[in-house]
Motif scaffolding. Structure first.
Motif, PDB file in Angstrom:
ATOM      1  N   VAL A 242       0.080  15.664  -6.097  1.00 26.31           N
ATOM      2  CA  VAL A 242       0.720  14.572  -5.372  1.00 26.31           C
ATOM      3  C   VAL A 242       0.246  14.624  -3.930  1.00 26.31           C
ATOM      4  CG1 VAL A 242       2.917  13.505  -4.735  1.00 26.31           C
ATOM      5  CG2 VAL A 242       2.746  14.790  -6.872  1.00 26.31           C
ATOM      6  N   VAL A 243      -0.186  13.478  -3.418  1.00 30.01           N
ATOM      7  CA  VAL A 243      -0.609  13.367  -2.027  1.00 30.01           C
ATOM      8  C   VAL A 243       0.400  12.460  -1.328  1.00 30.01           C
ATOM      9  CG1 VAL A 243      -2.467  12.715  -0.455  1.00 30.01           C
ATOM     10  CG2 VAL A 243      -3.024  13.619  -2.731  1.00 30.01           C
ATOM     11  N   ILE A 244       1.052  13.011  -0.299  1.00 33.63           N
ATOM     12  CA  ILE A 244       2.058  12.265   0.453  1.00 33.63           C
ATOM     13  C   ILE A 244       1.615  12.219   1.905  1.00 33.63           C
ATOM     14  CG2 ILE A 244       4.475  12.159   1.178  1.00 33.63           C
ATOM     15  CD1 ILE A 244       5.103  13.839  -1.368  1.00 33.63           C
ATOM     16  N   ASP A 245       1.260  11.027   2.379  1.00 35.46           N
ATOM     17  CA  ASP A 245       0.783  10.859   3.759  1.00 35.46           C
ATOM     18  C   ASP A 245      -0.294  11.885   4.105  1.00 35.46           C
ATOM     19  OD1 ASP A 245       2.555   8.736   4.192  1.00 35.46           O
ATOM     20  OD2 ASP A 245       4.142  10.080   4.881  1.00 35.46           O
ATOM     21  N   GLY A 246      -1.186  12.152   3.157  1.00 30.70           N
ATOM     22  CA  GLY A 246      -2.286  13.079   3.382  1.00 30.70           C
ATOM     23  C   GLY A 246      -1.976  14.535   3.070  1.00 30.70           C
ATOM     24  N   GLN A 247      -0.721  14.880   2.837  1.00 27.41           N
ATOM     25  CA  GLN A 247      -0.353  16.248   2.483  1.00 27.41           C
ATOM     26  C   GLN A 247      -0.506  16.419   0.978  1.00 27.41           C
ATOM     27  OE1 GLN A 247       3.454  17.528   3.924  1.00 27.41           O
ATOM     28  NE2 GLN A 247       3.304  19.510   2.942  1.00 27.41           N
ATOM     29  N   VAL A 248      -1.237  17.441   0.560  1.00 32.23           N
ATOM     30  CA  VAL A 248      -1.563  17.635  -0.850  1.00 32.23           C
ATOM     31  C   VAL A 248      -0.629  18.682  -1.465  1.00 32.23           C
ATOM     32  CG1 VAL A 248      -3.376  18.339  -2.466  1.00 32.23           C
ATOM     33  CG2 VAL A 248      -3.975  17.053  -0.398  1.00 32.23           C
ATOM     34  N   LEU A 249       0.032  18.293  -2.558  1.00 33.11           N
ATOM     35  CA  LEU A 249       0.888  19.200  -3.325  1.00 33.11           C
ATOM     36  C   LEU A 249       0.276  19.363  -4.706  1.00 33.11           C
ATOM     37  CD1 LEU A 249       4.327  17.551  -2.481  1.00 33.11           C
ATOM     38  CD2 LEU A 249       3.293  19.506  -1.356  1.00 33.11           C
ATOM     39  N   ILE A 250      -0.169  20.577  -5.019  1.00 36.92           N
ATOM     40  CA  ILE A 250      -0.781  20.852  -6.313  1.00 36.92           C
ATOM     41  C   ILE A 250       0.273  21.465  -7.217  1.00 36.92           C
ATOM     42  CG2 ILE A 250      -2.590  22.120  -7.533  1.00 36.92           C
ATOM     43  CD1 ILE A 250      -4.181  22.067  -4.868  1.00 36.92           C
ATOM     44  N   GLU A 251       0.519  20.796  -8.349  1.00 37.14           N
ATOM     45  CA  GLU A 251       1.525  21.211  -9.324  1.00 37.14           C
ATOM     46  C   GLU A 251       2.864  21.525  -8.642  1.00 37.14           C
ATOM     47  OE1 GLU A 251      -0.512  24.417 -11.380  1.00 37.14           O
ATOM     48  OE2 GLU A 251      -1.283  22.992 -12.854  1.00 37.14           O
TER      49      GLU A 251
ATOM     50  N   HIS B 275       0.865  -1.169   0.000  1.00 38.11           N
ATOM     51  CA  HIS B 275       0.000   0.000   0.000  1.00 38.11           C
ATOM     52  C   HIS B 275       0.903   1.220   0.000  1.00 38.11           C
ATOM     53  CE1 HIS B 275      -3.210   2.761   0.847  1.00 38.11           C
ATOM     54  NE2 HIS B 275      -2.504   3.250   1.822  1.00 38.11           N
ATOM     55  N   SER B 276       0.671   2.115  -0.910  1.00 39.53           N
ATOM     56  CA  SER B 276       1.511   3.299  -1.012  1.00 39.53           C
ATOM     57  C   SER B 276       0.848   4.476  -0.321  1.00 39.53           C
ATOM     58  CB  SER B 276       1.750   3.639  -2.477  1.00 39.53           C
ATOM     59  OG  SER B 276       2.511   4.808  -2.578  1.00 39.53           O
ATOM     60  N   ASN B 277       1.664   5.269   0.371  1.00 39.87           N
ATOM     61  CA  ASN B 277       1.185   6.494   0.987  1.00 39.87           C
ATOM     62  C   ASN B 277       1.458   7.696   0.101  1.00 39.87           C
ATOM     63  OD1 ASN B 277       0.183   5.279   3.347  1.00 39.87           O
ATOM     64  ND2 ASN B 277       2.252   5.149   4.161  1.00 39.87           N
ATOM     65  N   VAL B 278       1.895   7.448  -1.136  1.00 34.32           N
ATOM     66  CA  VAL B 278       2.147   8.506  -2.112  1.00 34.32           C
ATOM     67  C   VAL B 278       1.242   8.243  -3.313  1.00 34.32           C
ATOM     68  CG1 VAL B 278       3.860   9.605  -3.599  1.00 34.32           C
ATOM     69  CG2 VAL B 278       4.553   8.705  -1.349  1.00 34.32           C
ATOM     70  N   ILE B 279       0.446   9.245  -3.671  1.00 38.06           N
ATOM     71  CA  ILE B 279      -0.476   9.123  -4.799  1.00 38.06           C
ATOM     72  C   ILE B 279      -0.202  10.267  -5.756  1.00 38.06           C
ATOM     73  CG2 ILE B 279      -2.899   9.092  -5.527  1.00 38.06           C
ATOM     74  CD1 ILE B 279      -3.541   8.214  -2.598  1.00 38.06           C
TER      75      ILE B 279
ATOM     76  N   ASN C  15      11.438  18.059  -0.834  1.00 32.47           N
ATOM     77  CA  ASN C  15      11.382  18.522   0.564  1.00 32.47           C
ATOM     78  C   ASN C  15      10.275  17.829   1.342  1.00 32.47           C
ATOM     79  OD1 ASN C  15      13.577  20.246   0.319  1.00 32.47           O
ATOM     80  ND2 ASN C  15      12.301  21.972  -0.316  1.00 32.47           N
ATOM     81  N   THR C  16       9.142  17.602   0.721  1.00 35.57           N
ATOM     82  CA  THR C  16       8.040  16.912   1.381  1.00 35.57           C
ATOM     83  C   THR C  16       8.392  15.450   1.628  1.00 35.57           C
ATOM     84  OG1 THR C  16       6.468  18.417   0.340  1.00 35.57           O
ATOM     85  CG2 THR C  16       5.568  16.390   1.266  1.00 35.57           C
ATOM     86  N   LEU C  17       9.046  14.818   0.672  1.00 38.61           N
ATOM     87  CA  LEU C  17       9.476  13.430   0.845  1.00 38.61           C
ATOM     88  C   LEU C  17      10.531  13.306   1.946  1.00 38.61           C
ATOM     89  CD1 LEU C  17       9.614  12.388  -2.905  1.00 38.61           C
ATOM     90  CD2 LEU C  17       8.021  11.489  -1.177  1.00 38.61           C
TER      91      LEU C  17
END
Length: 105
Positions: free
Chosen positions: A76-85, A20-24, A93-95
């Motif tokens: 990109v959604v990383i552990d629930g944090q949303v990055l738009i473009e 299961h990935s926490n990165v979408i 930095n988020t990773l």
């Protein structure tokens, strides 16, 4: 589609083991930045789920729900944090903040 690369958090790399990935990544095949983000994640061996907005019915409404109404790509959604473009620096930095990557470049 889940990319089965080695995850630095889990150390698992066997593609036969479901993960299961926490990165979408929400994107399209024709969007250059979507492809740059995917290549970056592939090169850094980050597991991620890719949701193709053109080939996935309902994906745009799901994306709008996640972003509060925006349908921009890549998102990109990383552990629930949303990055738009995001830029690659923002993504990196988020990773790093999430423990997916080491802090030194």
């Amino acid at each position: 589609m889940v990319w089965q690369n080695s995850n630095p958090k889990t150390g698992r790399s066997d593609p036969s083991i479901p993960q299961h990935s926490n990165v979408i990544v929400y994107g399209t095949s024709w969007c250059g930045m979507s492809q740059i983000v995917r290549r970056y994640l592939d090169r850094t061996h980050i597991d991620y789920e890719y949701i193709d907005l053109d080939n996935n019915p309902g994906a745009i409404s799901s994306l709008k729900w996640v972003t509060g109404g925006y349908a921009r790509h890549p998102t990109v959604v990383i552990d629930g944090q949303v990055l738009i473009e995001p830029t690659i620096d923002e993504l990196e930095n988020t990773l790093i903040g999430g423990g997916y990557l080491e802090g030194d470049k």
